[in-house]
Write an enzyme that holds these catalytic residues in place. Structure first.
Site, PDB file in Angstrom:
ATOM      1  N   TRP A 357       0.825  -1.211   0.000  1.00 31.92           N
ATOM      2  CA  TRP A 357       0.000   0.000   0.000  1.00 31.92           C
ATOM      3  C   TRP A 357       0.857   1.258   0.000  1.00 31.92           C
ATOM      4  O   TRP A 357       0.350   2.348  -0.255  1.00 31.92           O
ATOM      5  CB  TRP A 357      -0.949  -0.006   1.195  1.00 31.92           C
ATOM      6  CG  TRP A 357      -0.251   0.112   2.534  1.00 31.92           C
ATOM      7  CD1 TRP A 357       0.513  -0.831   3.140  1.00 31.92           C
ATOM      8  CD2 TRP A 357      -0.267   1.242   3.413  1.00 31.92           C
ATOM      9  NE1 TRP A 357       0.975  -0.368   4.350  1.00 31.92           N
ATOM     10  CE2 TRP A 357       0.509   0.901   4.549  1.00 31.92           C
ATOM     11  CE3 TRP A 357      -0.866   2.495   3.369  1.00 31.92           C
ATOM     12  CZ2 TRP A 357       0.712   1.774   5.601  1.00 31.92           C
ATOM     13  CZ3 TRP A 357      -0.674   3.364   4.436  1.00 31.92           C
ATOM     14  CH2 TRP A 357       0.112   3.006   5.537  1.00 31.92           C
ATOM     15  N   ASP A 358       2.167   1.103   0.252  1.00 32.51           N
ATOM     16  CA  ASP A 358       3.098   2.234   0.159  1.00 32.51           C
ATOM     17  C   ASP A 358       2.924   2.953  -1.181  1.00 32.51           C
ATOM     18  O   ASP A 358       3.026   4.177  -1.271  1.00 32.51           O
ATOM     19  CB  ASP A 358       4.561   1.764   0.220  1.00 32.51           C
ATOM     20  CG  ASP A 358       4.865   0.835   1.366  1.00 32.51           C
ATOM     21  OD1 ASP A 358       3.924   0.292   1.974  1.00 32.51           O
ATOM     22  OD2 ASP A 358       6.055   0.629   1.645  1.00 32.51           O
ATOM     23  N   GLU A 484       1.479  -1.501  12.486  1.00 37.07           N
ATOM     24  CA  GLU A 484       1.622  -2.953  12.583  1.00 37.07           C
ATOM     25  C   GLU A 484       1.924  -3.421  14.010  1.00 37.07           C
ATOM     26  O   GLU A 484       2.136  -4.619  14.232  1.00 37.07           O
ATOM     27  CB  GLU A 484       2.714  -3.423  11.623  1.00 37.07           C
ATOM     28  CG  GLU A 484       2.336  -3.180  10.164  1.00 37.07           C
ATOM     29  CD  GLU A 484       3.543  -3.186   9.242  1.00 37.07           C
ATOM     30  OE1 GLU A 484       4.472  -3.981   9.474  1.00 37.07           O
ATOM     31  OE2 GLU A 484       3.571  -2.375   8.303  1.00 37.07           O
ATOM     32  N   LYS A 583       4.193   1.561  15.778  1.00 35.85           N
ATOM     33  CA  LYS A 583       5.318   1.363  14.857  1.00 35.85           C
ATOM     34  C   LYS A 583       5.458   2.534  13.893  1.00 35.85           C
ATOM     35  O   LYS A 583       6.561   2.997  13.615  1.00 35.85           O
ATOM     36  CB  LYS A 583       5.123   0.060  14.067  1.00 35.85           C
ATOM     37  CG  LYS A 583       6.276  -0.257  13.121  1.00 35.85           C
ATOM     38  CD  LYS A 583       6.030  -1.552  12.360  1.00 35.85           C
ATOM     39  CE  LYS A 583       7.208  -1.857  11.435  1.00 35.85           C
ATOM     40  NZ  LYS A 583       6.974  -3.080  10.623  1.00 35.85           N
ATOM     41  N   GLN A 584       4.335   2.987  13.358  1.00 34.08           N
ATOM     42  CA  GLN A 584       4.361   4.026  12.322  1.00 34.08           C
ATOM     43  C   GLN A 584       3.070   4.826  12.359  1.00 34.08           C
ATOM     44  O   GLN A 584       2.071   4.379  12.915  1.00 34.08           O
ATOM     45  CB  GLN A 584       4.506   3.372  10.953  1.00 34.08           C
ATOM     46  CG  GLN A 584       3.335   2.494  10.579  1.00 34.08           C
ATOM     47  CD  GLN A 584       3.713   1.389   9.623  1.00 34.08           C
ATOM     48  OE1 GLN A 584       4.461   0.489   9.947  1.00 34.08           O
ATOM     49  NE2 GLN A 584       3.182   1.462   8.413  1.00 34.08           N
TER      50      GLN A 584
END
Length: 771
Positions: A357-358, A484, A583-584
């Site tokens: 999906w990046d 994640e 995580k992000q």
């Protein structure tokens, strides 16, 4: 690692064999169809050799300790295909090898304006014979199947020189995977089908053992030595074709070899057809000639930089890093056409060559506003895989299309089920990028032929995945959002908001274009979107990332050693999933792409809350955190995150550039500058700006295209100036005030004062990395 700081190129002086893994990635050349790692011409010494064709892969079984219903069965791994880069040189029968003799001078330069990798070496053999070698390599943006190399040798004395130019298949390569299935799949993955060698030309054709894909590689040569006879020969065997030229070159003379290389592959076409294709591509390259290919490359890049360049004053290293990022994003997507844009582009084998999906949420915004045709083609690849996405949804008992978490050919191949099965936001991300492209271009053909079907099928997924709850509107439960370190949660805010926009966009598209959606179905999409649940913590006055997230235990950052990051490699997911550690960017990413769903006050409170809990164990995060930091007024912090995104690969911050560059982080540098400090937003299809200048810079400017009009935005202490680069007129907003720019009348607006805010706390030891 140390590159010379120069605005339009990346130059490395001297030879450091230990850094070849990294420089092979940073010096990689690609056009989105062919990718060549920046290995030395001689092929050795080397770090991780690699030549890739986008979408060309081998299959292998996925490992499961315990199987389960709906688990994907086949994995896909990018293949190192036939290497056409190799040109060896023997000086009076001594091979030029940078590990022997004496490299008196050596430098390599990736030029962002010529689109070539140049090399200059002065080498003295172990017996004292000295030559100067110059080479220049390109992967053509204009002739999609073609790469070319110009190789020149000047001897200091009268010398016999021999050059060997190879096509080499099944190149010996140290296994990069601990999974024996993958290692076996990549052990001599190519089976020979055809060889040919005649005069100066050779062709090798192969197929993969399991996926059954076919490929062809071909080479042809031109050799020039003034007034000197040259002896040449060519031969071919199953995995090697070699052109050899031997010549006595006088001191001060020059041997010039031009090598043209062509590639093609297919899952359907025959070996004779692929041979014909690459021979035709070679004929075209030879007809254009080396100088013609160089000129075409430069003209292509001149046009790109006119619409995409970013200028920075006050930080020369950052200027170089931003152009490096833009160049590699262009290389990843320019001629991918009917293929995906992998997470590493075609710069290395990282992530097994998969697309994530990046692409839609990080890379495509850059291309949408600079090279929209490349963004359209990437979305057309998604459209071409709709049958696989629909089949995946059906297996999971759902309607519509469930796009894969990771894939090369469109089929899910993630063995990690909380992502591969539950990260449904990927379908919303594809829909988001589709609508963003439509808004930015007004492409009616794409809207009719592909976009509407993408939007309709993804909307059907949400309606079957979610449900109307009398307590809390339309809920989407049991999903994994972008973060994640959380999995299988209810009402992930990012997922719900991206689904909401998807449902509205699908309803609009189905009403614009005839399709199989009924009036009842369209009305149901609108009802679900209007009732979408967005959790809010009234006590803390922030949005929880998902239901109950703000009730989880906190992570003990102060007692987490730095060598225990990334956390997923040192702590069980069980522990990560039940704590407030991120995580992000997740909720923060939602505030960027769906900023229209939050108030300014909510953004400021949310940002501070999540800043203290986000550890950035993913390269996806820094660019997004820069955007929101700039929007809420933390300009110093935003600048630090911009720098981290820009230097992720150049400084190898995650210590894995060996396996290729991080395309999403490179794109994140653009996003941090354009959407962060430029304040560019496109909510609802309206293009607006809210620029701010960090104290670390004296000026910056960026360029972009919107609905066929190219504009530049120039920001300095005296204000922001909006200009038309190509076009007639554009109406937009500057910090909420409507302005109209015309071709003969730039508009300059003052910058409002940034708020004086206390810098929010980051997790202990995880502050952004500065220069």
């Amino acid at each position: 690692m140390s590159y010379a700081v120069e605005p339009w190129q990346l130059r490395w002086q001297g030879l450091s064999v230990g850094h070849l893994h990294q420089t092979e990635s940073t010096f990689a050349l690609s056009n989105g169809h062919i990718g060549m790692r920046g290995s030395l011409d001689e092929g050795e010494p080397r770090g991780l050799p690699g030549t890739y064709l986008n979408g060309f892969y081998e299959e292998h079984q996925l490992p499961y300790g315990e199987g389960g219903y709906g688990y994907p069965e086949a994995g896909q791994t990018v293949v190192n295909v036939t290497d056409g880069k190799i040109i060896r040189l023997l000086v009076e029968d001594e091979p030029l090898d940078m590990r022997y003799g004496n490299a008196i001078e050596h430098e390599r330069t990736l030029d962002f304006r010529s689109g070539t990798l140049r090399r200059r070496t002065v080498w003295e053999s172990p017996t004292g014979r000295r030559v100067t070698v110059r080479s220049e390599r390109l992967v053509s943006f204009t002739q999609r199947a073609v790469a070319a190399i110009r190789y020149e040798v000047e001897p200091m004395d009268d010398l016999q020189l021999v050059v060997q130019s190879d096509l080499l298949a099944n190149e010996p390569n140290k296994s990069r995977s601990s999974d024996p299935r993958v290692a076996a799949a990549l052990d001599s993955p190519l089976v020979n089908d055809f060889t040919m060698a005649e005069k100066t030309r050779a062709v090798l054709c192969h197929h993969t053992k399991v996926s059954g894909l076919r490929m062809a590689a071909a080479m042809d040569h031109e050799i020039e030595v003034d007034g000197v006879d040259t002896r040449t020969e060519i031969r071919a065997e199953d995995d090697l074709a070699r052109f050899t030229a031997a010549v006595d070159v006088p001191a001060g003379g020059c041997l010039k070899l031009t090598k043209y290389i062509a590639y093609g592959w297919s899952g359907q076409r025959s070996t004779p057809a692929l041979r014909a294709q690459v021979e035709a591509a070679l004929a075209g390259a030879c007809q254009t000639g080396w100088e013609g290919l160089l000129q075409e490359q430069k003209e292509f890049l001149d046009d790109f930089w006119e619409v995409a360049d970013i200028e920075i004053e006050g930080d020369d290293q950052l200027q170089q890093a931003i152009r490096f990022a833009l160049f590699h994003i262009l290389q990843a997507g320019a001629r991918g056409e009917s293929r995906a844009i992998p997470g590493k582009g075609l710069t290395g084998p990282g992530y097994d060559g998969h697309a994530f999906w990046d692409t839609e949420m990080f890379v495509l915004p850059v291309l949408t506003y600079t090279v929209p045709d490349a963004a359209r083609d990437a979305l057309r690849w998604r459209h071409s895989t709709l049958d696989k996405a629909r089949e995946r949804a059906k297996v999971l008992g759902l309607e519509g299309a469930a796009f894969p978490w990771r894939s090369i050919n469109g089929a899910e191949c993630s063995a990690y089920w909380p992502a591969g099965t539950a990260a449904f936001h990927v379908s919303g991300d594809v829909a988001y990028a589709t609508q963003q492209y439509l808004n930015a271009t007004g492409d009616e053909d794409f809207d009719r032929d592909e976009a509407t079907e993408i939007l309709v099928q993804t909307a059907r997924l949400w309606l079957s995945l979610g449900h109307h709850d009398p307590h809390n509107g339309f809920r989407i439960d049991g999903v994994t959002g972008p973060d994640e370190y959380s999995a299988i949660v209810d009402n992930n805010v990012y997922t719900n908001l991206i689904a909401q926009q998807n449902l509205w966009a699908a309803a609009d598209a189905a009403e614009r274009n005839p399709c199989d959606a009924t009036e009842e179905e369209i009305a149901a999409w609108r009802r679900a979107a209007d009732a979408m649940a967005v959790p809010y913590d009234e006590m803390l006055q922030v949005h929880p990332q998902a239901d109950n997230f703000t009730k989880h235990a906190e992570w003990d950052f102060e007692n987490t050693p730095q060598d225990k990051y990334p956390l997923l490699l040192h702590y069980p997911y069980f522990d990560l999933y039940r704590r407030q550690v991120i995580k992000q960017a997740d909720l923060v990413l939602a505030m960027h792409v769906r900023g229209d769903a939050f108030t300014d006050e909510e953004k400021a409170r949310n940002f501070a809350y999540y800043e203290a809990r986000t550890v950035r164990d993913s390269s996806l995060s820094a660019g997004t955190q820069a955007v929101l930091a700039a929007e809420v007024g933390h300009l110093g912090l935003a600048y630090d995150y911009l720098v981290e995104a820009a230097f992720t690969d150049l400084h190898d911050l995650h210590e894995n550039v060996t396996n290729g560059l991080h395309m999403a982080s490179l794109a994140g540098a653009w996003t941090a500058l354009v959407a962060g400090f430029g304040g560019m937003r496109d909510h609802g299809g309206e293009l607006t700006f809210a620029p701010r200048l960090p104290e670390e810079l004296t000026r910056f400017s960026f360029r972009m295209s919107f609905q066929g009009t190219r504009i530049s935005v120039d920001v300095s202490e005296s204000g922001a100036t909006y200009r038309i680069v190509d076009g007639t007129e554009l109406t937009t907003r500057h910090h909420g005030e409507q302005i109209t720019i015309t071709a003969d009348a730039p508009v300059t607006m003052p910058l409002p004062e940034a708020p004086d805010l206390e810098r929010p706390k980051s997790p202990f030891g995880r502050e952004p990395r500065r220069h």
